[in-house]
Design a protein around this motif. Structure first.
Motif, short mmCIF file in Angstrom:
data_model
loop_
_atom_site.label_atom_id
_atom_site.label_comp_id
_atom_site.label_asym_id
_atom_site.label_seq_id
_atom_site.Cartn_x
_atom_site.Cartn_y
_atom_site.Cartn_z
N CYS A 92 -14.96 5.98 -13.16
CA CYS A 92 -13.93 4.94 -13.13
C CYS A 92 -13.34 4.97 -11.72
CB CYS A 92 -12.88 5.24 -14.19
SG CYS A 92 -11.26 4.51 -13.86
N PRO A 93 -13.62 3.96 -10.90
CA PRO A 93 -13.24 4.03 -9.48
C PRO A 93 -11.73 4.13 -9.26
CG PRO A 93 -14.17 1.87 -10.02
CD PRO A 93 -14.38 2.74 -11.21
N VAL A 94 -10.96 3.51 -10.13
CA VAL A 94 -9.50 3.62 -9.99
C VAL A 94 -9.05 5.04 -10.31
CG1 VAL A 94 -7.29 2.84 -10.96
CG2 VAL A 94 -9.09 1.19 -10.48
N CYS A 95 -9.66 5.64 -11.34
CA CYS A 95 -9.26 6.99 -11.76
C CYS A 95 -9.56 8.03 -10.68
CB CYS A 95 -9.99 7.39 -13.04
SG CYS A 95 -9.77 6.26 -14.41
N VAL A 96 -10.69 7.89 -9.99
CA VAL A 96 -11.08 8.95 -9.05
C VAL A 96 -10.45 8.77 -7.66
CG1 VAL A 96 -13.26 9.47 -10.20
CG2 VAL A 96 -13.23 7.78 -8.37
N LEU A 97 -9.76 7.67 -7.46
CA LEU A 97 -9.10 7.48 -6.16
C LEU A 97 -7.95 8.48 -6.05
CD1 LEU A 97 -9.18 5.52 -3.68
CD2 LEU A 97 -7.23 4.40 -4.74
N PRO A 98 -7.96 9.33 -5.03
CA PRO A 98 -6.88 10.32 -4.97
C PRO A 98 -5.54 9.66 -4.62
CG PRO A 98 -8.22 10.44 -3.00
CD PRO A 98 -8.89 9.43 -3.91
N MET A 99 -4.49 10.32 -5.11
CA MET A 99 -3.14 9.80 -4.90
C MET A 99 -2.84 9.57 -3.42
SD MET A 99 0.00 11.64 -6.72
CE MET A 99 0.13 11.10 -8.39
N ALA A 100 -3.40 10.42 -2.56
CA ALA A 100 -3.12 10.30 -1.12
C ALA A 100 -3.50 8.93 -0.57
CB ALA A 100 -3.87 11.39 -0.36
N ARG A 101 -4.57 8.33 -1.12
CA ARG A 101 -4.99 7.03 -0.61
C ARG A 101 -4.01 5.94 -1.03
NH1 ARG A 101 -8.47 7.35 3.51
NH2 ARG A 101 -9.53 5.39 3.02
N ILE A 102 -3.39 6.09 -2.20
CA ILE A 102 -2.39 5.10 -2.61
C ILE A 102 -1.12 5.30 -1.78
CG2 ILE A 102 -1.05 4.21 -4.55
CD1 ILE A 102 -3.35 5.21 -6.32
N ASP A 103 -0.77 6.57 -1.53
CA ASP A 103 0.36 6.84 -0.63
C ASP A 103 0.13 6.17 0.73
OD1 ASP A 103 1.41 8.37 -2.65
OD2 ASP A 103 0.94 10.31 -1.74
N GLN A 104 -1.11 6.30 1.23
CA GLN A 104 -1.44 5.70 2.53
C GLN A 104 -1.29 4.18 2.50
OE1 GLN A 104 -5.12 8.21 3.23
NE2 GLN A 104 -5.10 6.99 5.09
N ALA A 105 -1.76 3.57 1.42
CA ALA A 105 -1.68 2.11 1.30
C ALA A 105 -0.22 1.66 1.27
CB ALA A 105 -2.41 1.65 0.04
N ILE A 106 0.60 2.39 0.52
CA ILE A 106 2.03 2.03 0.45
C ILE A 106 2.65 2.17 1.85
CG2 ILE A 106 4.28 2.72 -0.49
CD1 ILE A 106 2.79 3.48 -3.10
N ALA A 107 2.29 3.25 2.54
CA ALA A 107 2.84 3.46 3.89
C ALA A 107 2.39 2.35 4.83
CB ALA A 107 2.39 4.83 4.41
N MET A 108 1.16 1.90 4.69
CA MET A 108 0.66 0.81 5.54
C MET A 108 1.50 -0.46 5.31
SD MET A 108 -3.41 0.18 5.64
CE MET A 108 -4.16 1.76 5.90
N ALA A 109 1.75 -0.73 4.01
CA ALA A 109 2.50 -1.95 3.67
C ALA A 109 3.96 -1.86 4.13
CB ALA A 109 2.44 -2.19 2.16
N THR A 110 4.53 -0.68 4.08
CA THR A 110 5.96 -0.56 4.40
C THR A 110 6.18 -0.27 5.89
OG1 THR A 110 5.86 1.75 3.67
CG2 THR A 110 6.67 0.15 2.09
N GLN A 111 5.38 0.63 6.47
CA GLN A 111 5.62 0.98 7.88
C GLN A 111 5.14 -0.09 8.85
OE1 GLN A 111 3.90 4.90 8.56
NE2 GLN A 111 4.97 5.75 6.79
N HIS A 112 4.04 -0.79 8.48
CA HIS A 112 3.49 -1.79 9.40
C HIS A 112 3.75 -3.22 8.92
CE1 HIS A 112 1.34 1.01 12.03
NE2 HIS A 112 1.06 1.71 10.94
N ALA A 113 4.43 -3.36 7.78
CA ALA A 113 4.76 -4.69 7.24
C ALA A 113 3.52 -5.58 7.11
CB ALA A 113 5.82 -5.36 8.10
N VAL A 114 2.41 -5.00 6.67
CA VAL A 114 1.22 -5.82 6.45
C VAL A 114 1.28 -6.43 5.05
CG1 VAL A 114 -0.17 -4.31 7.92
CG2 VAL A 114 -0.21 -3.97 5.44
N THR A 115 0.46 -7.45 4.82
CA THR A 115 0.31 -8.03 3.47
C THR A 115 -0.89 -7.32 2.84
OG1 THR A 115 1.19 -10.14 4.20
CG2 THR A 115 -0.16 -10.16 2.21
N LEU A 116 -0.60 -6.46 1.87
CA LEU A 116 -1.65 -5.63 1.27
C LEU A 116 -2.16 -6.31 -0.01
CD1 LEU A 116 -2.75 -2.56 1.73
CD2 LEU A 116 -1.47 -2.14 -0.35
N CYS A 117 -3.45 -6.54 -0.09
CA CYS A 117 -4.03 -7.23 -1.25
C CYS A 117 -4.99 -6.29 -1.97
CB CYS A 117 -4.81 -8.46 -0.80
SG CYS A 117 -3.81 -9.67 0.05
N THR A 118 -4.89 -6.26 -3.29
CA THR A 118 -5.83 -5.43 -4.06
C THR A 118 -5.94 -5.92 -5.50
OG1 THR A 118 -6.54 -3.15 -4.44
CG2 THR A 118 -4.21 -3.65 -4.90
#
Ligand code: SF4
Length: 383
Positions: free
Chosen positions: A64-90
């Motif tokens: 299950c690709p969502v299940c095996v994604l480590p938490m660190a990658r979601i933390d990174q995505a949130i940081a990208m959206a908040t620190q760089h003000a990008v529009t994150l799509c998923t």
């Protein structure tokens, strides 16, 4: 509905169950890992486990690709959206997966980050084209199956000269995960007698990449379709291989999978991606050659290079057994949080969020929920 109904036929299912019960030797166990979350859901939705003899158990795998994604990658995505003000799509499944500090993409969105749910890569391309003032990042995840649409989007960005769309690439590869599980199988890991191989992934890569399972680990594989009769027929094929002392890669899903797979899609993958030296999987750790990054020709579209972020080490939810479940060594009902407080309405781990997660499968079809008035879900474990 010809093509669905004939793979859910009750009479055929009963006859298959009788054949498996007759042919399974009562003096041995058959522990069969279904690699894909889609198989897990078919097993629970249609009660396939309960049609099997008691000595044949399905062991849930990490597919299950969502299940095996480590938490660190979601933390990174949130940081990208908040620190760089990008529009994150998923994709929708990912929005509710818990990140560190009880955060998620959905909560970050509620707090003001521009995070958007999309249904396909066409949505991302449209958002980027219509909003040239925005920096759009596609949070791409999935096994081999979902790499071609990402590859086409990457090529489209290049062809159209779109300058405001980049890719946070989290595509992972199934054979290395299977190898890790088999390498760790044994007294300290899961004991496996056979593998129900991935179906959608195999339409792309073919059945050939699983030969190492039979040749190096002496474990039989059957590539299995996602309908209940597919799963049952595959289980019978594995029982027969084990009874006859054979160890081969067989293909039950012949209506979609060939030995060599989709060569056009494989060429596309090779053009757009390169294999990462190492990538973290939830539950399995850092695995060599197990994920994809954009190839050097497309490195300028790599969101990790365009929007670098620093995040603190991820903090797993205390008590969540997702890592052990993804290795096949525990089941959802081994988790003290299962059902209360963790449920699809308030998930505490990725396996309860994703529509392909084992915890969601245990809960959603009611087979492991506590009956009204009972104290605990545990009373229904392994009925
Ligand atoms: S029940 Fe919830 S907390 Fe427990 S392993 Fe599953 S997802 Fe994690």
């Amino acid at each position: 509905m010809k093509y669905i109904d004939e793979f859910r036929d009750q009479g055929l299912a009963r006859r298959l169950a009788e054949t498996i019960a007759t042919e399974a030797h009562p003096d041995r166990e058959y522990r069969l890992m279904e690699f894909c979350g889609g198989h897990t859901h078919a097993i629970f939705r249609y009660g396939v486990q309960h049609l099997m003899p008691p000595n044949l158990r399905f062991v849930h795998g990490p597919g299950c690709p969502v299940c095996v994604l480590p938490m660190a990658r979601i933390d990174q995505a949130i940081a990208m959206a908040t620190q760089h003000a990008v529009t994150l799509c998923t994709y929708g499944d990912l929005m509710r997966v818990p990140a560190s500090e009880r955060k998620s993409l959905l909560k970050a969105k509620a707090e003001g980050a521009d995070i958007r749910m999309i249904y396909s890569t066409q949505d991302v391309l449209r958002i980027a084209r219509e909003n040239p003032h925005l920096e759009v990042v596609f949070f791409a995840i999935g096994f081999e199956t979902t790499t071609p649409p990402t590859a086409v989007a990457v090529k489209t960005v290049r062809a159209e000269g779109l300058r405001n769309l980049s890719f946070f690439c989290n595509h992972v590869l199934t054979p290395p995960a299977l190898k890790t599980i088999l390498n760790t199988a044994g007294p300290d890991g899961v004991r496996l007698d056979g593998i129900l191989g991935p179906s959608h992934v195999s339409t792309l890569i073919g059945s050939r990449p699983y030969r190492f399972v039979a040749e190096d680990f002496h474990v039989p594989v059957v590539i299995a379709g996602f309908e209940p009769l597919d799963v049952m027929q595959s289980a019978l094929m594995l029982v027969r291989q084990l009874n006859e002392g054979r160890c081969e890669v067989e293909n039950q899903y012949i209506r979609a999978v060939t030995e060599t797979g989709n060569l056009k899609a494989q060429i596309l993958m090779e053009q757009v991606f390169q294999v990462r030296a190492s990538f973290e999987w939830r539950g399995l750790g850092f695995l060599p050659d197990s994920a994809l990054a954009l190839a050097d020709d497309y490195a300028d579209l790599d969101a990790e290079q365009r929007f670098p972020v620093q995040v603190a080490p991820a903090k797993e939810v205390k008590g969540c057994e997702c890592p052990a479940i993804l290795r096949g060594v525990k089941t959802p009902t081994d988790c003290k949080l299962f059902g209360k407080p963790c449920s699809p309405e308030s998930p505490m781990g990725s396996c309860m969020v994703s529509s392909e997660g084992a915890c969601a499968a245990y809960w959603s079809f009611g087979r492991y929920r506590p009956p009204a008035g009972s104290a605990s879900a545990k009373s229904h474990d392994h009925a």
